[in-house]
Design an enzyme around this catalytic site. Structure first.
Site, PDB file in Angstrom:
ATOM      1  N   ARG A  70      50.271 -53.095 -58.995  1.00  0.00           N
ATOM      2  CA  ARG A  70      50.451 -54.146 -57.856  1.00  0.00           C
ATOM      3  C   ARG A  70      51.855 -54.913 -57.818  1.00  0.00           C
ATOM      4  NH1 ARG A  70      48.120 -58.769 -58.320  1.00  0.00           N
ATOM      5  NH2 ARG A  70      46.385 -58.069 -58.966  1.00  0.00           N
ATOM      6  N   TYR A  78      58.716 -56.069 -31.442  1.00  0.00           N
ATOM      7  CA  TYR A  78      57.850 -55.151 -31.623  1.00  0.00           C
ATOM      8  C   TYR A  78      56.420 -56.026 -31.448  1.00  0.00           C
ATOM      9  CZ  TYR A  78      54.038 -52.438 -33.776  1.00  0.00           C
ATOM     10  OH  TYR A  78      52.897 -51.835 -33.924  1.00  0.00           O
ATOM     11  N   ASP A 111      65.155 -57.794 -38.130  1.00  0.00           N
ATOM     12  CA  ASP A 111      64.296 -56.438 -38.012  1.00  0.00           C
ATOM     13  C   ASP A 111      65.435 -55.319 -37.628  1.00  0.00           C
ATOM     14  OD1 ASP A 111      62.778 -54.355 -37.531  1.00  0.00           O
ATOM     15  OD2 ASP A 111      61.043 -55.532 -36.878  1.00  0.00           O
ATOM     16  N   LYS A 118      59.540 -45.623 -39.886  1.00  0.00           N
ATOM     17  CA  LYS A 118      60.521 -44.740 -38.565  1.00  0.00           C
ATOM     18  C   LYS A 118      61.567 -44.188 -39.502  1.00  0.00           C
ATOM     19  CE  LYS A 118      58.091 -47.794 -36.321  1.00  0.00           C
ATOM     20  NZ  LYS A 118      56.574 -47.484 -36.199  1.00  0.00           N
TER      21      LYS A 118
HETATM   22  N1  PLP Z   1      59.314 -53.324 -36.429  1.00  0.00           N
HETATM   23  C1  PLP Z   1      59.504 -52.365 -35.481  1.00  0.00           C
HETATM   24  C2  PLP Z   1      60.757 -52.595 -34.800  1.00  0.00           C
HETATM   25  C3  PLP Z   1      58.536 -51.655 -35.062  1.00  0.00           C
HETATM   26  O1  PLP Z   1      58.943 -50.410 -34.169  1.00  0.00           O
HETATM   27  C4  PLP Z   1      57.371 -51.533 -35.851  1.00  0.00           C
HETATM   28  C5  PLP Z   1      56.524 -50.598 -35.813  1.00  0.00           C
HETATM   29  O2  PLP Z   1      56.392 -49.973 -34.690  1.00  0.00           O
HETATM   30  C6  PLP Z   1      57.399 -52.259 -36.970  1.00  0.00           C
HETATM   31  C7  PLP Z   1      58.316 -53.260 -37.297  1.00  0.00           C
HETATM   32  C8  PLP Z   1      55.971 -52.321 -37.768  1.00  0.00           C
HETATM   33  O3  PLP Z   1      56.079 -51.128 -38.745  1.00  0.00           O
HETATM   34  P1  PLP Z   1      54.602 -50.680 -39.125  1.00  0.00           P
HETATM   35  O4  PLP Z   1      54.024 -49.689 -38.061  1.00  0.00           O
HETATM   36  O5  PLP Z   1      55.209 -49.607 -40.164  1.00  0.00           O
HETATM   37  O6  PLP Z   1      53.738 -51.397 -39.729  1.00  0.00           O
END
Ligand code: PLP
Length: 381
Positions: free
Chosen positions: A48, A101, A173, A198
């Site tokens: 962990r 998101y 992000d 992604k």
């Molecule tokens: N940030 C962005 C821009 C995203 O498109 C996503 C998911 O689609 C996330 C964060 C969250 O990621 P996760 O689905 O791996 O939790």
């Protein structure tokens, strides 16, 4: 060395026991200590807290993004959650891009607001709007650029100047462009967040997240949260993500070229009322897209003449493109944000920020552009 060289070699050394060229999956809970006095001499105690496979990926991502260090998490949302936990206390205020998101919005409004954290969803494409949204208790600014799903851009250097003047961390992000096309830390940001689900993975095989930190102090705060909350990435996911990383630049260049071709086709099609892609001259923030990043990415969106019913018909009927929630994979995906990725953003808020019901999001994969375009042409017909 160049990005493509580093994406293969950074963070990776041959396995000390066998010479294995690929970092093995260290599938273990705990690590045997030689003596009480030599506790942690080899750097590991319990998975962990740290795991050698995960650590190799962290070192690779830190190097790719010119960061001091990196922490990896179970998902992209776990990475964003770690940033919130590291910087926000009850009574604090946080500014977030008004288009982001849907899961980020949900985490803020449905969970952190229960603990007395205040949020403002601000048009971060306008630095003056960020400046005027700052409060005495603002402790974090989180921008997402290009934003999911509208692709609105935030000027990262401009926002970083504002946050630096106030001593507030700026987290970005960077999921849509990855460090291959965009380097937020070089533009003054403190943290770069990724859903490794992604483009880093790129093969629709895992869910994972990462935060690259500009300083050891930021990384320490995050590593404490990673251990205390138990949200570290699993070694299998780190292994698969590491293999994906090695082809990131090749995939992104080809996927972006496909996106450009698809965007140009859609823009010329009579049944498409609107197309948005940073590589089109019609993109509203074209200058910023060219100056801030070295590529346009592989995400675009369109609206079909006839609105929501026509958009739904396209998504339901299209072949080759898969109707699914992910993005960034070798498979081309088509998504309806209003009912899928952004369903937990209230309709009024979606309308306010331009996530229309008719918006169809496309993530171009690695197929032949001609086949992707033929499938769109057929479905539109
Ligand atoms: N940030 C962005 C821009 C995203 O498109 C996503 C998911 O689609 C996330 C964060 C969250 O990621 P996760 O689905 O791996 O939790």
């Amino acid at each position: 060395m160049g990005f493509s060289t580093r994406q293969i070699h950074a963070g990776v050394t041959p396995d000390p026991t066998t010479g294995s060229i690929v970092t093995p999956i260290y599938q273990t809970t705990t690590y045997v200590q030689d003596s009480v006095d030599e506790y942690l001499a080899k750097g590991y105690s319990y998975s962990r807290s740290a795991n050698p496979t995960v650590r190799a990926l962290e070192l690779k991502l830190a190097e790719l993004e010119a960061g001091q260090d990196c922490t990896c998490y179970a998902t992209g949302m776990a990475a964003i959650n770690a940033v919130f936990l590291a910087y926000l206390n009850a009574g604090d205020h946080c500014i977030i891009s008004d288009v982001a998101y849907g899961g980020t919005y949900r985490l803020a409004t449905k969970i952190y607001s229960r603990f007395g954290v205040q949020f403002s969803f601000v048009d971060t494409s306008d630095p003056a709007a960020v400046e005027s949204a700052l409060r005495d208790n603002t402790r974090l600014v989180l921008t997402e650029t290009p934003a999911n799903p509208t692709l609105k851009l935030t000027d990262l250097a401009a926002i970083s100047r504002i946050t630096q003047a106030r001593g507030i961390p700026h987290a970005v992000d960077n999921t849509f462009l990855t460090p291959y096309y965009q380097q937020p830390l070089k533009l003054g940001a403190d943290l770069s967040i990724h859903s490794t689900t992604k483009y880093f993975d790129g093969h629709n095989a895992t869910v994972g997240g990462a935060v690259v930190a500009a300083t050891a102090e930021h990384d320490d705060r995050l590593r404490f949260v990673q251990n205390a909350t138990g949200t570290i990435m699993s070694p299998q996911v780190a292994f698969l993500t590491m293999q994906g990383c090695k082809t990131l630049s090749v995939r992104l260049d080809r996927q972006s070229a496909n996106a450009q071709a698809v965007a140009e086709f859609l823009e010329s099609h009579p049944k498409i009322s609107r197309v948005c892609y940073p590589g089109l001259a019609s993109f509203p923030q074209s200058d910023l897209a060219r100056s801030q990043a070295s590529g346009f990415g592989a995400m675009l969106w369109c609206e079909v003449e006839g609105g929501l019913p026509a958009g739904k018909a396209l998504m339901d009927r299209i072949k080759l493109w898969t109707l699914a929630e992910n993005l960034g994979s070798v498979e081309s995906l088509i998504t309806h944000p209003a009912t899928m990725t952004h369903a937990d953003v209230e309709a009024a808020e979606r309308d306010r920020v331009g996530i229309t019901d008719g918006l169809v999001r496309l993530s171009t994969g690695l197929e032949d552009a001609d086949d992707l375009i033929a499938a769109l042409r057929e479905a539109l017909a």
